[in-house]
Design an enzyme around this catalytic site. Structure first.
Site, PDB file in Angstrom:
ATOM      1  N   SER A  45       0.838  -1.207   0.000  1.00  0.00           N
ATOM      2  CA  SER A  45       0.000   0.000   0.000  1.00  0.00           C
ATOM      3  C   SER A  45       0.869   1.251   0.000  1.00  0.00           C
ATOM      4  O   SER A  45       0.396   2.337  -0.327  1.00  0.00           O
ATOM      5  CB  SER A  45      -0.928   0.010   1.217  1.00  0.00           C
ATOM      6  OG  SER A  45      -0.200  -0.230   2.405  1.00  0.00           O
ATOM      7  N   ASP A  83       5.790  -7.084   2.524  1.00  0.00           N
ATOM      8  CA  ASP A  83       4.711  -7.474   1.609  1.00  0.00           C
ATOM      9  C   ASP A  83       5.302  -7.718   0.217  1.00  0.00           C
ATOM     10  O   ASP A  83       5.887  -6.799  -0.385  1.00  0.00           O
ATOM     11  CB  ASP A  83       3.717  -6.295   1.559  1.00  0.00           C
ATOM     12  CG  ASP A  83       2.321  -6.722   1.188  1.00  0.00           C
ATOM     13  OD1 ASP A  83       2.078  -7.929   1.050  1.00  0.00           O
ATOM     14  OD2 ASP A  83       1.462  -5.818   1.068  1.00  0.00           O
ATOM     15  N   LYS A 113       4.548 -11.444   3.519  1.00  0.00           N
ATOM     16  CA  LYS A 113       3.118 -11.672   3.241  1.00  0.00           C
ATOM     17  C   LYS A 113       2.947 -11.788   1.743  1.00  0.00           C
ATOM     18  O   LYS A 113       3.632 -11.088   0.982  1.00  0.00           O
ATOM     19  CB  LYS A 113       2.273 -10.509   3.779  1.00  0.00           C
ATOM     20  CG  LYS A 113       0.794 -10.616   3.398  1.00  0.00           C
ATOM     21  CD  LYS A 113      -0.076  -9.601   4.115  1.00  0.00           C
ATOM     22  CE  LYS A 113      -0.171  -8.255   3.440  1.00  0.00           C
ATOM     23  NZ  LYS A 113      -0.686  -8.291   2.046  1.00  0.00           N
ATOM     24  N   GLU A 182      -9.312  -9.604   3.917  1.00  0.00           N
ATOM     25  CA  GLU A 182      -9.620  -8.213   3.523  1.00  0.00           C
ATOM     26  C   GLU A 182     -10.977  -8.112   2.835  1.00  0.00           C
ATOM     27  O   GLU A 182     -11.256  -8.843   1.868  1.00  0.00           O
ATOM     28  CB  GLU A 182      -8.515  -7.665   2.587  1.00  0.00           C
ATOM     29  CG  GLU A 182      -8.788  -6.217   2.181  1.00  0.00           C
ATOM     30  CD  GLU A 182      -7.595  -5.478   1.618  1.00  0.00           C
ATOM     31  OE1 GLU A 182      -6.476  -6.032   1.609  1.00  0.00           O
ATOM     32  OE2 GLU A 182      -7.796  -4.327   1.175  1.00  0.00           O
TER      33      GLU A 182
HETATM   34  O1  KIV Z   1      -0.483  -3.398   1.574  1.00  0.00           O
HETATM   35  C1  KIV Z   1      -1.115  -3.360   2.639  1.00  0.00           C
HETATM   36  O2  KIV Z   1      -1.074  -2.380   3.399  1.00  0.00           O
HETATM   37  C2  KIV Z   1      -1.922  -4.526   2.981  1.00  0.00           C
HETATM   38  C3  KIV Z   1      -2.852  -4.399   4.140  1.00  0.00           C
HETATM   39  C4  KIV Z   1      -3.993  -3.555   3.781  1.00  0.00           C
HETATM   40  C5  KIV Z   1      -3.277  -5.713   4.673  1.00  0.00           C
HETATM   41  O3  KIV Z   1      -1.844  -5.520   2.329  1.00  0.00           O
END
Ligand code: KIV
Length: 276
Positions: A45, A83, A113, A182
């Protein structure tokens, strides 16, 4: 000592709710860590809230690593999760392993993640077998926005709801230590949470999840291009910053800033010498 995946699992067993927040830089990560958030996600994000992209799709590994390093430097206790960006875990197993390893080795994160359920279970399993803790992410998976046709709630039909239940089970079997849910209807999230042993962390997925995650810029009112329905603003930092910068401009223009308090003095004799 940082929070471990075992401690996160135990929180679910004790019925203790798990707070998780995103962070993207040293200063905010330090505050969030000191306040005691056990899980910090350096989410892709950041592409939208820090870099101004229209979606998370353009985010690269190098951009992620840059921010992960800053967050790791700002934290002592939280588990930092990197992420994995779009297409960094889809092309091949080798690619997936190499990219995940960068988060851990180069970035200093403790976990990664990735988005998807059954379709990424083989990758999750392989990463876990190599000692890399993995957090799953199902429901609205923003990297698939073009496939999903927008940022929408997922799981309102029986077919999709069953698929999400199977995805959660597949991630659990593959060894994921927790699963982000989500934009999933609250009753379905509750059911998934009851059906798996691993903690579920919701965002727009109701209060039945074992934990909650939010984008820090949303809850602080820093990112205002749009405010998702699931986000609650605990502060209005955009207003605070606007007021502070407006005051600064006014004081500079009026000659009221800086005062002697923000200035440095020098020895008068030296000044006399050079001006003589
Ligand atoms: O990228 C992000 O911030 C996310 C969260 C919203 C779980 O994947």
């Amino acid at each position: 000592m940082r929070v471990t995946i075992g401690e996160i699992r135990e929180m679910k067993q004790r019925g203790e709710k798990i707070p998780m927040l995103t962070a993207y830089d040293y200063a905010f990560a330090k505050i969030i860590d000191e306040v005691g958030v056990p899980l910090i996600l350096v989410g892709d994000s950041l592409g939208m809230v820090m870099l101004g992209y229209e979606s998370t799709i353009p985010v690269t590994m190098d951009e992620m690593i840059h921010h992960v390093k800053a967050v790791v430097r700002g934290t002592k206790h939280a588990m930092v999760i990197g992420d994995m960006p779009f297409m960094t875990y889809h092309v091949s197993m080798e690619d997936t392993m190499r990219n995940a390893a960068r988060f851990i080795q180069e970035g200093g994160a403790q976990a990664v993640k990735l988005e998807g359920g059954e379709v990424v279970a083989d990758k999750v399993s392989r990463l876990v077998s190599c000692g890399i803790p993995v957090q799953g992410h199902i429901g609205l998976t923003p990297q698939s926005v073009n496939q999903l046709g927008g940022y929408k709630v997922v799981g309102k039909t029986a077919e999709v709801a069953v698929r999400l239940l199977n995805d959660a089970r597949a991630l659990e079997e593959a060894g994921a230590f927790s699963i982000v849910l989500e934009c999933i209807p609250a009753p379905l999230s509750q059911l998934i949470t009851e059906r798996v042993m691993v903690p579920t962390i919701g965002i727009g997925a109701g209060k039945g999840c074992n934990g909650q995650v939010q984008v820090v810029s949303d809850i602080l009112g820093l990112f205002t291009d749009f405010v998702p329905k699931h986000a609650k603003q605990y502060a209005r930092l955009n207003q605070t910053v606007t007021t502070a910068v407006t005051d600064y401009i006014a004081e500079v223009q009026a000659g009221d800033f800086p005062t002697t308090k923000q200035s440095y003095e020098m020895d008068k004799d030296i000044l006399d010498q050079i001006t003589a």
